[in-house]
Design a protein around this motif. Sequence first.
Motif, PDB file in Angstrom:
ATOM      1  N   VAL A   8       5.404   4.511   0.707  1.00 48.25           N
ATOM      2  CA  VAL A   8       5.258   3.835  -0.580  1.00 48.25           C
ATOM      3  C   VAL A   8       5.794   4.765  -1.665  1.00 48.25           C
ATOM      4  O   VAL A   8       5.812   5.991  -1.490  1.00 48.25           O
ATOM      5  CB  VAL A   8       3.785   3.471  -0.873  1.00 48.25           C
ATOM      6  CG1 VAL A   8       3.296   2.421   0.106  1.00 48.25           C
ATOM      7  CG2 VAL A   8       2.898   4.704  -0.834  1.00 48.25           C
ATOM      8  N   PHE A  53      -0.942   1.058  -3.782  1.00 49.03           N
ATOM      9  CA  PHE A  53      -0.369   0.272  -2.693  1.00 49.03           C
ATOM     10  C   PHE A  53      -1.455  -0.485  -1.950  1.00 49.03           C
ATOM     11  O   PHE A  53      -2.646  -0.175  -2.057  1.00 49.03           O
ATOM     12  CB  PHE A  53       0.395   1.177  -1.724  1.00 49.03           C
ATOM     13  CG  PHE A  53      -0.461   2.168  -0.989  1.00 49.03           C
ATOM     14  CD1 PHE A  53      -0.918   1.904   0.294  1.00 49.03           C
ATOM     15  CD2 PHE A  53      -0.805   3.372  -1.574  1.00 49.03           C
ATOM     16  CE1 PHE A  53      -1.704   2.813   0.980  1.00 49.03           C
ATOM     17  CE2 PHE A  53      -1.579   4.301  -0.895  1.00 49.03           C
ATOM     18  CZ  PHE A  53      -2.035   4.014   0.381  1.00 49.03           C
ATOM     19  N   SER A  83       2.170  -1.585  -4.458  1.00 49.92           N
ATOM     20  CA  SER A  83       3.344  -1.635  -3.579  1.00 49.92           C
ATOM     21  C   SER A  83       2.948  -2.117  -2.189  1.00 49.92           C
ATOM     22  O   SER A  83       1.802  -1.968  -1.758  1.00 49.92           O
ATOM     23  CB  SER A  83       3.975  -0.241  -3.462  1.00 49.92           C
ATOM     24  OG  SER A  83       4.370   0.248  -4.720  1.00 49.92           O
ATOM     25  N   LYS A  84       3.908  -2.681  -1.507  1.00 49.46           N
ATOM     26  CA  LYS A  84       3.763  -2.989  -0.087  1.00 49.46           C
ATOM     27  C   LYS A  84       4.260  -1.792   0.707  1.00 49.46           C
ATOM     28  O   LYS A  84       5.248  -1.152   0.328  1.00 49.46           O
ATOM     29  CB  LYS A  84       4.588  -4.225   0.295  1.00 49.46           C
ATOM     30  CG  LYS A  84       4.227  -5.481  -0.485  1.00 49.46           C
ATOM     31  CD  LYS A  84       2.933  -6.090   0.003  1.00 49.46           C
ATOM     32  CE  LYS A  84       2.708  -7.456  -0.674  1.00 49.46           C
ATOM     33  NZ  LYS A  84       1.434  -8.081  -0.218  1.00 49.46           N
ATOM     34  N   ILE A  85       3.596  -1.473   1.800  1.00 50.71           N
ATOM     35  CA  ILE A  85       4.054  -0.387   2.647  1.00 50.71           C
ATOM     36  C   ILE A  85       5.385  -0.776   3.287  1.00 50.71           C
ATOM     37  O   ILE A  85       5.510  -1.848   3.878  1.00 50.71           O
ATOM     38  CB  ILE A  85       3.019  -0.046   3.732  1.00 50.71           C
ATOM     39  CG1 ILE A  85       1.724   0.461   3.091  1.00 50.71           C
ATOM     40  CG2 ILE A  85       3.569   0.996   4.697  1.00 50.71           C
ATOM     41  CD1 ILE A  85       0.621   0.733   4.083  1.00 50.71           C
TER      42      ILE A  85
END
Length: 227
Positions: free
Chosen positions: A14, A24, A88-90
Motif C-alpha cells: 500500500v 488501507f 487504499s486497497k492492498i
Amino acid sequence: MDGTHTLRRVLGTVPVEEDGSIAFEAPPMRALYFVALDENDIAVKRMQSYTMIMPGETQGCIGCHEPRTETALAGRGYTLKALTRAPSKIERTPGVPEVFDYPRDIQPIWDRNCVSCHNPDKLSGRVNMTGDKAEWFSQSYYSLFAYKQVKDMFGRYTYELREHPPYGFGTGASSLMKKIDNHHHDVKLTQLERDKVRLWIEASATYTGTLCGVQLCVHSCCRRADQ
C-alpha cells in the motif's frame, strides 16, 4: 531451518504518504505484520509482532513503543494525509505467490541464473546452488544459510537483538539481495524473479510451503491394524 514458526502469506503493498501516514483496508481475522520498504523495495524495518482486526473494525497505530492511549499528532491541528482520502486497497505483486514454496518458486530462478557457475562440477566460491536434495533441504538452500546470504531474525528476539537498526535484517541486510542488485557474475534477474526472491526473504525464507515432497511412513509397523 532457521527457526521460523509459521508460514507467511504475502498480501501486497500500500502507498505511504509524504508525512509517513498510511490508510488501507486489511483482511479481518488474520494476524498481520508490516514491512517498511524503500524506493527499491528493500526492507528498512519490519514488525516483530502481529496485530489483528475484527470485521468492520477501524484500528489506528502510532508505533509499538509509543503511548497506547494517544493518537498520532493529537491536538496539534494537523490531519494525516492518509486520512484525507479513502483507504487504499492492498495491491498484490503480479506473478508472486501468496505462500512461497522454495523448490517450486525459488529454485527455478537459481537453475536459470546461477547453477551454470555454482554446481558440483564448477563450484565457484565453493557454493552449490543446485536443487539436489540433501538430508532435509536442497543444496542451494543449505548453501544460502551456511554462507549467511539471507539474514532473517523473525522469531529470534534476544537481549542482544532487542534494538534493530534500519536495514538490520530481511532484504536490507541479506547479502543475497546485494548480489542480485549488483548483477553478481553479470547475472540480471527479471523483475518477477527479483520480486519473488525479495518477498521470499521478507516472508522469512522458508523451505516447504506446500505438502509437496512430504514423505509419509507406510510401513506396517507404523499402521494400526484397523487402518
